[in-house]
Structure formats: C-alpha cells, structure tokens
Design a protein around this motif. Structure first.
Motif, short mmCIF file in Angstrom:
data_model
loop_
_atom_site.label_atom_id
_atom_site.label_comp_id
_atom_site.label_asym_id
_atom_site.label_seq_id
_atom_site.Cartn_x
_atom_site.Cartn_y
_atom_site.Cartn_z
N LEU A 209 7.50 6.05 3.37
CA LEU A 209 8.66 5.15 3.33
C LEU A 209 9.93 5.98 3.25
CD1 LEU A 209 7.38 2.49 0.79
CD2 LEU A 209 8.08 2.02 3.14
N THR A 210 10.94 5.58 4.00
CA THR A 210 12.26 6.18 3.85
C THR A 210 12.87 5.59 2.59
OG1 THR A 210 13.33 4.45 5.16
CG2 THR A 210 12.55 6.41 6.36
N ASP A 211 13.94 6.18 2.08
CA ASP A 211 14.58 5.63 0.88
C ASP A 211 15.05 4.19 1.11
OD1 ASP A 211 14.07 7.90 -0.61
OD2 ASP A 211 16.03 8.80 -0.21
N PRO A 212 15.77 3.92 2.22
CA PRO A 212 16.16 2.53 2.46
C PRO A 212 14.94 1.63 2.69
CG PRO A 212 17.38 4.00 3.93
CD PRO A 212 16.35 4.81 3.22
N GLY A 213 13.91 2.18 3.33
CA GLY A 213 12.69 1.40 3.58
C GLY A 213 12.00 1.02 2.29
N ALA A 214 11.94 1.94 1.34
CA ALA A 214 11.32 1.64 0.04
C ALA A 214 12.10 0.55 -0.69
CB ALA A 214 11.24 2.91 -0.81
N ARG A 215 13.42 0.64 -0.63
CA ARG A 215 14.27 -0.38 -1.28
C ARG A 215 14.03 -1.75 -0.65
NH1 ARG A 215 18.70 -2.46 0.38
NH2 ARG A 215 19.17 -0.81 1.86
N GLY B 11 13.14 2.00 11.04
CA GLY B 11 13.67 2.99 10.10
C GLY B 11 13.17 2.83 8.67
N TRP B 12 12.20 1.97 8.47
CA TRP B 12 11.65 1.79 7.12
C TRP B 12 10.67 2.90 6.76
CZ3 TRP B 12 10.82 -3.63 4.81
CH2 TRP B 12 11.84 -4.51 5.23
N VAL B 13 10.04 3.47 7.79
CA VAL B 13 8.98 4.46 7.62
C VAL B 13 9.27 5.63 8.55
CG1 VAL B 13 6.52 4.86 8.11
CG2 VAL B 13 7.21 2.77 6.97
N SER B 14 8.94 6.82 8.11
CA SER B 14 8.95 7.98 8.99
C SER B 14 7.52 8.52 9.07
CB SER B 14 9.90 9.06 8.46
OG SER B 14 9.45 9.54 7.21
N SER B 15 7.24 9.27 10.13
CA SER B 15 5.89 9.80 10.27
C SER B 15 5.93 11.19 10.90
CB SER B 15 5.01 8.87 11.10
OG SER B 15 5.41 8.88 12.45
N ASP B 16 4.90 11.95 10.61
CA ASP B 16 4.72 13.28 11.18
C ASP B 16 3.23 13.57 11.30
OD1 ASP B 16 7.40 14.49 11.45
OD2 ASP B 16 7.48 14.19 9.27
N TRP B 17 2.89 14.36 12.30
CA TRP B 17 1.51 14.83 12.44
C TRP B 17 1.31 16.00 11.50
CZ3 TRP B 17 -2.20 12.27 14.81
CH2 TRP B 17 -1.86 11.36 15.82
N GLU B 18 0.14 16.06 10.88
CA GLU B 18 -0.15 17.22 10.04
C GLU B 18 -0.42 18.43 10.94
OE1 GLU B 18 -3.67 17.12 7.54
OE2 GLU B 18 -4.77 16.05 9.07
N ALA C 217 0.84 -1.20 0.00
CA ALA C 217 0.00 0.00 0.00
C ALA C 217 0.87 1.26 0.00
CB ALA C 217 -0.94 -0.01 1.20
N LEU C 218 1.96 1.24 0.76
CA LEU C 218 2.87 2.38 0.80
C LEU C 218 3.64 2.52 -0.51
CD1 LEU C 218 4.24 1.96 4.42
CD2 LEU C 218 2.65 3.73 3.62
N LEU C 219 3.98 1.41 -1.13
CA LEU C 219 4.75 1.43 -2.38
C LEU C 219 3.93 1.85 -3.58
CD1 LEU C 219 7.05 -1.70 -2.13
CD2 LEU C 219 7.78 0.68 -2.33
N ASP C 220 2.60 1.80 -3.48
CA ASP C 220 1.77 2.22 -4.61
C ASP C 220 2.08 3.66 -4.99
OD1 ASP C 220 0.58 -0.23 -4.93
OD2 ASP C 220 -1.23 0.29 -3.82
N ARG C 221 2.45 4.47 -4.02
CA ARG C 221 2.90 5.85 -4.22
C ARG C 221 4.00 6.12 -3.19
NH1 ARG C 221 -0.38 9.79 -6.70
NH2 ARG C 221 -2.00 8.84 -7.96
N PRO C 222 5.20 5.64 -3.48
CA PRO C 222 6.26 5.65 -2.45
C PRO C 222 6.69 7.03 -1.98
CG PRO C 222 7.13 4.93 -4.57
CD PRO C 222 5.65 5.04 -4.72
#
Length: 118
Positions: free
Chosen positions: A77-83, A53-60, A17-22
């Motif tokens: 997804l972080t760059d390494p997380g997407a890979r 470290g695969w994902v980062s998050s922030d509150w809007e 689901a995250l990779l559909d629009r990384p």
C-alpha cells in the motif's frame, strides 16, 4: 496522485489483507490466502488499485533456479492508499453495523418509568 477505485466487497477484502501489515510487501498467493479470495479474483483488483495509486508493486530479484521457484511480484500500500483503504473499510463497517447509540428521530424516546412513554 491517487485516483478513485470502485469499492466492492472483494476489494475491501484485499484492502483488509494488505492493511493487516500495511508496511510489509505482500505477494499474490498470500493476499489470496489472507483475503479468502481466489488468485484469479485478486489480480484484477490489485491492478485497479495500482493503476489508481493505492498500491505499488515490484518484482523480487532472485535467481529462480537457485531458489527453486518463480519470482514473486510484491504489492505494498502507498501512504495515501493505506489512508484511503482505512477510510473505505471504516465506512463499510459503519454502513453495515447497527448503531446502538444513535436512535432514529422517528423512534419515541425510552421511558424511565417501566414502559410508559415520556
């Protein structure tokens, strides 16, 4: 630094689901809808992915009163997380998909003469 994550079918669904629009930010309800998993299942997975470290998050940053809704936590997804996510999904696909082009060593070769083995 990116850590190891326990990969389950549900984790693969969240990663897909995250990779559909990384490059996009995704909030929990949309990840739930896109993965087909209930929200109660995705948040522990997202927490594990973020801790590793695969994902980062922030509150809007919104005015909840003006928007008429609560603020969302967005995940990316972080760059390494997407890979790593791509690698894990590819590995799972390869394990679950039959490989028509690769024949086991113990299987006799096919014949070109109408059924007789060469």
């Amino acid at each position: 630094m990116v850590g190891k994550v326990r990969i389950t079918l549900q984790t693969l669904q969240v990663l897909q689901a995250l990779l559909d629009r990384p490059a996009d930010e995704h909030y929990g309800l949309k990840i739930s809808e896109n993965s087909g998993l209930p929200t109660g299942s995705i948040y522990p997975i997202l927490t594990r992915l973020e801790t590793a470290g695969w994902v980062s998050s922030d509150w809007e940053d919104i005015d909840e009163s003006a928007e008429g809704r609560r603020r969302r936590r967005y995940y990316r997804l972080t760059d390494p997380g997407a890979r790593l996510a791509r690698e894990e999904i590819e590995q799972a696909h390869n394990q679950l998909s039959p490989r028509a082009s690769r024949r086991p060593d113990w299987l006799p070769a096919r014949s070109n003469t109408g059924g007789a083995l060469a």
